[in-house]
Design an enzyme around this catalytic site. Structure first.
Site, PDB file in Angstrom:
ATOM      1  N   HIS A   1     -35.653  91.459 -37.449  1.00  0.00           N
ATOM      2  CA  HIS A   1     -34.743  90.356 -37.120  1.00  0.00           C
ATOM      3  C   HIS A   1     -33.315  90.770 -37.416  1.00  0.00           C
ATOM      4  CE1 HIS A   1     -36.290  89.803 -41.225  1.00  0.00           C
ATOM      5  NE2 HIS A   1     -35.087  89.321 -41.553  1.00  0.00           N
TER       6      HIS A   1
ATOM      7  N   GLU B   1     -37.385  90.294 -46.364  1.00  0.00           N
ATOM      8  CA  GLU B   1     -38.401  89.349 -46.821  1.00  0.00           C
ATOM      9  C   GLU B   1     -39.483  89.148 -45.764  1.00  0.00           C
ATOM     10  OE1 GLU B   1     -36.371  85.710 -47.821  1.00  0.00           O
ATOM     11  OE2 GLU B   1     -34.905  86.819 -49.010  1.00  0.00           O
ATOM     12  N   VAL B   2     -39.083  89.149 -44.510  1.00  0.00           N
ATOM     13  CA  VAL B   2     -40.034  88.859 -43.432  1.00  0.00           C
ATOM     14  C   VAL B   2     -40.237  90.139 -42.611  1.00  0.00           C
ATOM     15  CG1 VAL B   2     -40.540  87.401 -41.442  1.00  0.00           C
ATOM     16  CG2 VAL B   2     -39.192  86.475 -43.343  1.00  0.00           C
TER      17      VAL B   2
ATOM     18  N   HIS C   1     -29.701  89.178 -38.360  1.00  0.00           N
ATOM     19  CA  HIS C   1     -28.944  88.000 -38.791  1.00  0.00           C
ATOM     20  C   HIS C   1     -27.599  88.038 -38.064  1.00  0.00           C
ATOM     21  CE1 HIS C   1     -31.266  87.160 -42.640  1.00  0.00           C
ATOM     22  NE2 HIS C   1     -31.612  88.410 -42.420  1.00  0.00           N
TER      23      HIS C   1
ATOM     24  N   ASN D   1     -31.918  93.679 -42.565  1.00  0.00           N
ATOM     25  CA  ASN D   1     -32.480  94.189 -43.808  1.00  0.00           C
ATOM     26  C   ASN D   1     -33.796  94.897 -43.501  1.00  0.00           C
ATOM     27  OD1 ASN D   1     -30.423  93.003 -45.425  1.00  0.00           O
ATOM     28  ND2 ASN D   1     -31.435  91.017 -45.190  1.00  0.00           N
TER      29      ASN D   1
ATOM     30  N   ASP E   1     -31.325  80.095 -39.205  1.00  0.00           N
ATOM     31  CA  ASP E   1     -31.928  80.487 -40.473  1.00  0.00           C
ATOM     32  C   ASP E   1     -32.178  79.237 -41.311  1.00  0.00           C
ATOM     33  OD1 ASP E   1     -31.920  83.378 -42.268  1.00  0.00           O
ATOM     34  OD2 ASP E   1     -32.025  81.471 -43.363  1.00  0.00           O
ATOM     35  N   ILE E   2     -33.327  79.195 -41.968  1.00  0.00           N
ATOM     36  CA  ILE E   2     -33.697  78.027 -42.766  1.00  0.00           C
ATOM     37  C   ILE E   2     -32.797  77.875 -43.993  1.00  0.00           C
ATOM     38  CG2 ILE E   2     -35.377  79.090 -44.349  1.00  0.00           C
ATOM     39  CD1 ILE E   2     -37.321  76.805 -43.580  1.00  0.00           C
TER      40      ILE E   2
HETATM   41  P1  DGP Z   1     -34.595  88.959 -44.617  1.00  0.00           P
HETATM   42  O1  DGP Z   1     -34.317  88.929 -46.077  1.00  0.00           O
HETATM   43  O2  DGP Z   1     -33.603  89.800 -43.864  1.00  0.00           O
HETATM   44  O3  DGP Z   1     -36.036  89.313 -44.313  1.00  0.00           O
HETATM   45  O4  DGP Z   1     -34.347  87.481 -44.111  1.00  0.00           O
HETATM   46  C1  DGP Z   1     -35.321  86.544 -43.815  1.00  0.00           C
HETATM   47  C2  DGP Z   1     -34.617  85.269 -43.470  1.00  0.00           C
HETATM   48  O5  DGP Z   1     -35.554  84.408 -42.868  1.00  0.00           O
HETATM   49  C3  DGP Z   1     -34.019  84.520 -44.651  1.00  0.00           C
HETATM   50  O6  DGP Z   1     -32.597  84.444 -44.473  1.00  0.00           O
HETATM   51  C4  DGP Z   1     -34.638  83.141 -44.599  1.00  0.00           C
HETATM   52  C5  DGP Z   1     -35.242  83.089 -43.228  1.00  0.00           C
HETATM   53  N1  DGP Z   1     -36.492  82.346 -43.145  1.00  0.00           N
HETATM   54  C6  DGP Z   1     -37.595  82.532 -43.919  1.00  0.00           C
HETATM   55  N2  DGP Z   1     -38.557  81.684 -43.523  1.00  0.00           N
HETATM   56  C7  DGP Z   1     -38.068  80.975 -42.490  1.00  0.00           C
HETATM   57  C8  DGP Z   1     -38.598  79.953 -41.659  1.00  0.00           C
HETATM   58  O7  DGP Z   1     -39.743  79.520 -41.791  1.00  0.00           O
HETATM   59  N3  DGP Z   1     -37.772  79.455 -40.702  1.00  0.00           N
HETATM   60  C9  DGP Z   1     -36.504  79.914 -40.525  1.00  0.00           C
HETATM   61  N4  DGP Z   1     -35.789  79.340 -39.551  1.00  0.00           N
HETATM   62  N5  DGP Z   1     -35.959  80.891 -41.275  1.00  0.00           N
HETATM   63  C10 DGP Z   1     -36.746  81.409 -42.251  1.00  0.00           C
END
Ligand code: DGP
Length: 122
Positions: free
Chosen positions: A105, A100-101, A107, A92, A34-35
Site C-alpha cells: 500500500h 503493519e498490513v 500512503h 512501509n 486511512d482509519i
Molecule cells: P503500514 O504501517 O504502512 O502497514 O500502514 C497500515 C495502515 O493501515 C495504518 O496507517 C492504519 C491503516 N489501517 C489498518 N487497518 C485498517 C482498516 O481496517 N481500514 C482502514 N481504512 N485503514 C486501516
C-alpha cells in the site's frame, strides 16, 4: 514474510468482507481513507492483486498493473486537490519499515505541511 496472507485486513477489504471509505477505484486499484489519519488527507492506495510489498509488486506485477497503479495515484491527487500544494507518499516495508498490513500500500498524505521525513531511528 514471503507468502501472501489472504487473511490480511486489506485482502478482506478487497473481498468486501470489511467496510472502507473508498475515494477511488479502478480495474487495478482500490484507494480508501486511512482509519487512523495522520494528515487532513490520508489515503491508502492498494493494488487489487496479491502483492506483499513494493518490491514484490515491482518484481511480479504486470506492466498494466504497475501503470494502473501510478495512473491511479495521479488521478487521486488531482481529485483530492493536493497536487498544487504537494503531498508525501510513503510505503512501509517489512519489520524495519514498520509495515503493519502485509499487502502493498502507498500512503498519500496531504492537506498540510507534512513534518520531518523520518524520526530518528537510533
Ligand atoms: P503500514 O504501517 O504502512 O502497514 O500502514 C497500515 C495502515 O493501515 C495504518 O496507517 C492504519 C491503516 N489501517 C489498518 N487497518 C485498517 C482498516 O481496517 N481500514 C482502514 N481504512 N485503514 C486501516
Amino acid at each position: 514474510m514471503n507468502t501472501y496472507d489472504d487473511d490480511n485486513i486489506f485482502a478482506k477489504i478487497l473481498r468486501n468482507e470489511l467496510p472502507n471509505d473508498t475515494v477511488y477505484e479502478s480495474e487495478y486499484v482500490l484507494a480508501f481513507k486511512d482509519i487512523n489519519p495522520q494528515a487532513p488527507v490520508h489515503i491508502l492506495v492498494i493494488p487489487k492483486g496479491r502483492y506483499i510489498s513494493i518490491d514484490d509488486f515491482g518484481s511480479n506485477a504486470t506492466a498494466e498493473e504497475i501503470k494502473g497503479f501510478y495512473e491511479a495515484v495521479s488521478k487521486i491527487v488531482e481529485q483530492e486537490n493536493i497536487k498544487q500544494d504537494g503531498y508525501r507518499t510513503i510505503t512501509n516495508t517489512g519489520i524495519n519499515g514498520g509495515q503493519e498490513v502485509p499487502h502493498f500500500h502507498l500512503h498519500i498524505l496531504g492537506g498540510t505541511k507534512i513534518g520531518v521525513m523520518v524520526s530518528k531511528a537510533v
